[in-house]
Design a protein around this motif. Structure first.
Motif, mmCIF file in Angstrom:
data_model
loop_
_atom_site.group_PDB
_atom_site.id
_atom_site.type_symbol
_atom_site.label_atom_id
_atom_site.label_comp_id
_atom_site.label_asym_id
_atom_site.label_seq_id
_atom_site.Cartn_x
_atom_site.Cartn_y
_atom_site.Cartn_z
ATOM 1 N N GLU A 44 0.760 -1.310 0.112
ATOM 2 C CA GLU A 44 -0.125 0.044 -0.062
ATOM 3 C C GLU A 44 0.899 1.237 -0.072
ATOM 4 O OE1 GLU A 44 -0.372 -2.509 2.035
ATOM 5 O OE2 GLU A 44 -2.387 -3.473 1.518
ATOM 6 N N PHE A 109 -0.388 -5.958 -4.405
ATOM 7 C CA PHE A 109 -1.459 -4.870 -4.316
ATOM 8 C C PHE A 109 -2.296 -5.037 -5.544
ATOM 9 C CE2 PHE A 109 -3.042 -0.540 -3.565
ATOM 10 C CZ PHE A 109 -3.669 -0.751 -2.412
ATOM 11 N N SER A 110 -1.867 -5.726 -6.821
ATOM 12 C CA SER A 110 -2.368 -5.528 -7.915
ATOM 13 C C SER A 110 -3.911 -6.141 -8.170
ATOM 14 C CB SER A 110 -1.413 -6.253 -9.109
ATOM 15 O OG SER A 110 -1.567 -7.694 -8.767
ATOM 16 N N ASP A 111 -4.274 -7.010 -7.298
ATOM 17 C CA ASP A 111 -5.729 -7.407 -7.245
ATOM 18 C C ASP A 111 -6.511 -6.474 -6.844
ATOM 19 O OD1 ASP A 111 -4.858 -9.664 -8.799
ATOM 20 O OD2 ASP A 111 -4.770 -10.831 -6.962
ATOM 21 N N SER A 112 -6.286 -5.132 -6.055
ATOM 22 C CA SER A 112 -7.019 -4.438 -5.245
ATOM 23 C C SER A 112 -7.942 -3.640 -6.360
ATOM 24 C CB SER A 112 -6.324 -3.712 -4.393
ATOM 25 O OG SER A 112 -5.468 -2.741 -5.213
ATOM 26 N N GLN A 113 -8.960 -3.234 -6.012
ATOM 27 C CA GLN A 113 -9.768 -2.407 -7.048
ATOM 28 C C GLN A 113 -8.923 -1.134 -7.430
ATOM 29 O OE1 GLN A 113 -13.605 -0.980 -5.362
ATOM 30 N NE2 GLN A 113 -14.358 -0.160 -7.553
ATOM 31 N N ARG A 114 -8.236 -0.675 -6.346
ATOM 32 C CA ARG A 114 -7.398 0.848 -6.506
ATOM 33 C C ARG A 114 -6.473 0.533 -7.443
ATOM 34 N NH1 ARG A 114 -3.615 4.142 -2.054
ATOM 35 N NH2 ARG A 114 -3.168 5.600 -3.651
ATOM 36 N N SER A 115 -5.709 -0.518 -7.269
ATOM 37 C CA SER A 115 -4.672 -0.737 -8.303
ATOM 38 C C SER A 115 -5.399 -0.969 -9.599
ATOM 39 C CB SER A 115 -3.994 -2.151 -7.882
ATOM 40 O OG SER A 115 -2.697 -2.251 -8.818
ATOM 41 N N ARG A 116 -6.416 -1.722 -9.986
ATOM 42 C CA ARG A 116 -6.876 -1.919 -11.244
ATOM 43 C C ARG A 116 -7.431 -0.549 -11.894
ATOM 44 N NH1 ARG A 116 -9.426 -6.382 -8.597
ATOM 45 N NH2 ARG A 116 -11.141 -5.404 -8.314
#
Length: 319
Positions: A44, A109-116
């Motif tokens: 994060e 962290f790549s699977d988080s909505q923020r990362s997408r």
């Protein structure tokens, strides 16, 4: 005697060199310790640093082309538009692509909505820079399809209004008299010209009415404010969201010569248009506010199309 002096100075040189080497070694150790102490402790935290880098890259585009950045409400230290110089557009494009790869590599962290959502922003910015930098000539259709993610095959250069002729016929009946239809329409509109010395007053009255009608349906924060700056530095109207539920609207009174124009601009730029849109967006994020990467709003994005479309319906919504 001479040999003793030579030996003394030689020993002094060796001693000084050793001191210098020790200082360099200690500096390297301290630098490494500092880096390990300051490096992100979590995925994060790493993404937050990458988000700050994105803001710098996006505002660098604004340094080169001011109107590519609609608004920015983040910290001043990240706003590259305030700097005296900036990387070239080609360097900027390369940096955006490099950042995208590093964001994608932040696997934890790549699977988080923020990362997408963040990666989508980077892809769109990379595409925009590619279009700006390329020597290839894009058609209007291809450019808007890529920048605004429109459905493949949709042709915006063609009007889909098949009722155009019937509308003109109806308008012809509504405006009887002599002369061509365009002449009669112009004569009708000229009844609603705003005198030059009344335009600011009329616009502010229109804005107040648009706000009152919008407030009947939306719970806007009590501290929201739209400041009007009358200037000839803009051709018509230019809205900029300043954050904290406040906006600045630069207005050229030459552009609001008719009553319907004043009302339309007041609704489009103010309430329930752009100012109210951004206010509601910020209010929807709660106390945490916008994420760092969301603090810069680029002009040519799919989200801007939605905001413009909604603002175009402002008059119909308010009245």
């Amino acid at each position: 005697m001479n040999s003793c002096r030579v030996g003394f100075f030689q020993r002094g040189v060796v001693s000084n060199t050793g001191v210098i080497s020790l200082v360099i070694l200690l500096g390297a150790v301290l630098a490494a310790a500092t880096w390990f102490g300051l490096r992100p402790k979590s995925p994060e935290a790493l993404m937050e640093l990458q988000a700050e880098e994105f803001v710098e890259l996006a505002t660098t585009l604004g340094w080169h082309r001011s109107q590519e950045v609609d608004s920015y409400i983040g910290v001043r230290s990240l706003d590259m538009r305030l700097k005296s110089s900036a990387p070239s557009m080609l360097e900027l494009e390369a940096s955006v692509k490099d950042l995208l790869l590093r964001v994608q590599a932040n696997i934890e962290f790549s699977d988080s909505q923020r990362s997408r959502l963040f990666q989508e922003k980077l892809v769109r910015l990379s595409m925009l820079l590619s279009i700006i930098n390329t020597s290839e000539v894009y058609s209007f259709k291809d450019e808007v399809a890529q920048l605004y993610e429109l459905a493949e095959g949709e042709d915006l250069t063609q009007s889909g209004d098949e009722s155009k002729d019937s509308n003109l016929e109806a308008l012809d009946e509504l405006l009887p008299g002599r002369g061509t239809l365009s002449f009669r329409v112009a004569a009708f509109r000229n009844q609603f010209i705003i005198p030059a010395n009344k335009r600011r007053e009329v616009f502010e009255a229109a804005l107040a009415e648009c706000r009152q009608r919008t407030m009947a349906h939306w719970d806007l924060p009590t501290q929201e404010k739209l400041e009007i700056q009358w200037t000839r530095d803009v051709s018509a109207a230019w809205h900029q969201y300043d954050g904290g539920f406040k906006s600045t609207l630069k207005m050229n009174d030459l552009s609001i010569g008719f009553i319907h124009t004043a009302i339309d601009v007041a609704c489009h730029e103010g309430y329930p248009g752009h100012h109210a849109q951004f206010v509601m967006m910020e209010a929807g994020h709660g106390d945490s506010g916008f994420a760092t990467e969301d603090s810069v709003f680029l002009t040519r994005t799919p989200a801007s199309v939605i905001r413009e479309g909604a603002a175009n319906l402002g008059v119909e919504l308010a009245f």
